[in-house]
Write a protein that holds these residues in place. Sequence first.
Motif, PDB file in Angstrom:
ATOM      1  N   THR A  89       0.954  -1.172  -0.001  1.00  0.00           N
ATOM      2  CA  THR A  89       0.075  -0.027   0.005  1.00  0.00           C
ATOM      3  C   THR A  89       1.007   1.234  -0.032  1.00  0.00           C
ATOM      4  O   THR A  89       0.498   2.180  -0.823  1.00  0.00           O
ATOM      5  N   LEU A  90       1.998   1.060   0.559  1.00  0.00           N
ATOM      6  CA  LEU A  90       3.089   2.179   0.789  1.00  0.00           C
ATOM      7  C   LEU A  90       3.319   2.711  -0.710  1.00  0.00           C
ATOM      8  O   LEU A  90       3.584   3.821  -1.034  1.00  0.00           O
TER       9      LEU A  90
ATOM     10  N   VAL B 257       4.397   6.447  -1.532  1.00  0.00           N
ATOM     11  CA  VAL B 257       5.603   6.813  -0.497  1.00  0.00           C
ATOM     12  C   VAL B 257       6.669   6.272  -0.750  1.00  0.00           C
ATOM     13  O   VAL B 257       7.844   7.035  -0.741  1.00  0.00           O
ATOM     14  N   ILE B 258       6.835   4.903  -1.074  1.00  0.00           N
ATOM     15  CA  ILE B 258       8.383   4.369  -1.149  1.00  0.00           C
ATOM     16  C   ILE B 258       8.982   4.506  -2.471  1.00  0.00           C
ATOM     17  O   ILE B 258      10.033   4.634  -2.574  1.00  0.00           O
TER      18      ILE B 258
ATOM     19  N   VAL C 149      11.401   8.157   3.169  1.00  0.00           N
ATOM     20  CA  VAL C 149      11.146   7.038   4.236  1.00  0.00           C
ATOM     21  C   VAL C 149       9.789   7.377   4.782  1.00  0.00           C
ATOM     22  O   VAL C 149       9.440   8.336   5.025  1.00  0.00           O
ATOM     23  N   PRO C 150       9.008   6.211   4.922  1.00  0.00           N
ATOM     24  CA  PRO C 150       7.477   6.408   5.302  1.00  0.00           C
ATOM     25  C   PRO C 150       7.739   7.054   6.885  1.00  0.00           C
ATOM     26  O   PRO C 150       8.481   6.923   7.574  1.00  0.00           O
ATOM     27  N   SER C 151       6.588   8.289   6.962  1.00  0.00           N
ATOM     28  CA  SER C 151       6.481   8.711   8.265  1.00  0.00           C
ATOM     29  C   SER C 151       5.395   7.733   9.241  1.00  0.00           C
ATOM     30  O   SER C 151       4.790   6.775   8.478  1.00  0.00           O
ATOM     31  N   ILE C 152       5.179   8.023  10.433  1.00  0.00           N
ATOM     32  CA  ILE C 152       4.270   7.129  10.982  1.00  0.00           C
ATOM     33  C   ILE C 152       2.837   7.445  10.503  1.00  0.00           C
ATOM     34  O   ILE C 152       1.975   6.622  10.532  1.00  0.00           O
ATOM     35  N   ASN C 153       2.747   8.706  10.048  1.00  0.00           N
ATOM     36  CA  ASN C 153       1.418   8.874   9.528  1.00  0.00           C
ATOM     37  C   ASN C 153       1.164   8.241   8.178  1.00  0.00           C
ATOM     38  O   ASN C 153       0.134   7.963   7.904  1.00  0.00           O
ATOM     39  N   ASP C 154       2.331   8.264   7.570  1.00  0.00           N
ATOM     40  CA  ASP C 154       2.006   7.208   6.047  1.00  0.00           C
ATOM     41  C   ASP C 154       1.644   6.059   6.429  1.00  0.00           C
ATOM     42  O   ASP C 154       0.761   5.303   5.774  1.00  0.00           O
TER      43      ASP C 154
END
Length: 349
Positions: A207-208, A213-214, A219-224
């Motif tokens: 999903t990221l 995002v990836i 680098v994904p955030s906790i929100n991502d």
Amino acid sequence: MPTPVAVLNHYNLQPFNTFGIRAYARQIAFISSVSELDYLRELGLFELEGPLVLGGGSNMLLMNDLDRLVIVNRLKGRTIITQDTETITVRWAAGDSWHQVVMEAIAHGWGGIENLALIPGCIGAAPIQNIGAYGVELKDVFVQAEAYDLRTGEVCTYNLVDCQFGYRESIFKQALKGKVLITSVTLRLSKPGFHQLKLGYGAIQETLETNGVIVSGQVPSINDVAKAVISIRQSKLPDPAVVGNAGSFFKNPEIPQSQFDVLSQAYPTMPHYPAPHGLVKVPAGWLIEQAGMKGYKAGSCGVHDKQALVLVNYGPATGAELIALAELVISNVESKFGIKLTPEVNWIS
Ligand code: FAD
Ligand code: EPU
């Protein structure tokens, strides 16, 4: 001096359980302080039938009307207990919404519970079954819970070891069942720059990537991560505001390796995961689907057509109808696979 609180009679619990079952409580009290609990206890209301503690009602099946007191937990508030460079320890009162706690943590940049976004209910119920999703369980961030002893009025503290957490298990479902009301839960979370994301659960990574995002090298955030979890959940789990349900109705069974070896000869595509004590975890949703029950309907209730582990109330099903459906699912899965499913949802009478 205990604080007086109203006790109401013959109260419809339909808006207070996510299955949307119409059942009446003999008495109900909405409590927002421990002192109100003292008041109810001193009235002798906890003496005969133990009261039912109700959070968001998202993990219960009301089997019938309740001939006892229901205490609705409305304790609210957050306190920072301690912090250092890397971590922060925060206590939340038990009536705060779990998803709001997750969102609050994300807003502050505190990591550790982002994979548990969108789980309904109150934080006070989170230790009861050690809530878990997408590779994280409450126990991973848990410090302690405070709980009010409904018999003595004493408030005791239970740390990680005391709670005896397991997969959808804790001491609160066993020795302390019905005996205490959890009043607060304390979590230790990571500060920005010190958090190790947990992206191992396949669907999160995918999903990221889909969300870009990836791929973009970020680098994904906790929100991502929370957003990814929310979108996965929304794609398969029914929204209780639309159709009554209590999430996974059964636990994923853990079977001996020898039993798994025999079954996997017959069903080579059976998904499976390693479980503690050398056991093998098999997804109940897969078993129910293979038993031909995904999308099955019985009167006003049925097996969800996108996630067979979820039983749904199309309305107006009674507790008895849902129990009959659950028993049919258990029986069909057992006949086909020799595995007896056990409920995750608490059956309340
Ligand atoms: P309730 O349903 O009100 O209570 C559950 C049990 O805990 C009852 O026995 C009750 O008496 C007891 N209890 C509640 N509060 C207290 C307290 N303060 N002190 C003592 N006893 C108490 N669960 C997961 O683990 N992972 C998931 O991914 C997940 N997804 C879900 C998705 C959906 C759509 C739904 C409807 C449910 C899902 N659940 C999941 C189940 C449920 O949300 C959790 O178990 C949640 O913690 C229940 O919280 P609640 O406040 O609604 O508890
Ligand atoms: N599957 C099917 N058919 C179905 C449903 C699932 O074949 O109808 C298969 C999937 O293809 C997958 C496997 O079963 O291979 C697991 O499915 P999924 O990832 O949807 O997770 P789950 O095991 O059904 C568990 C938890 C959920 C939690 C998710 C994500 C239990 C009992 N349930 O579901 O928790 O959100 O994993 O971690 O452990 C809950 O407790 O209420 C709950 C929703």
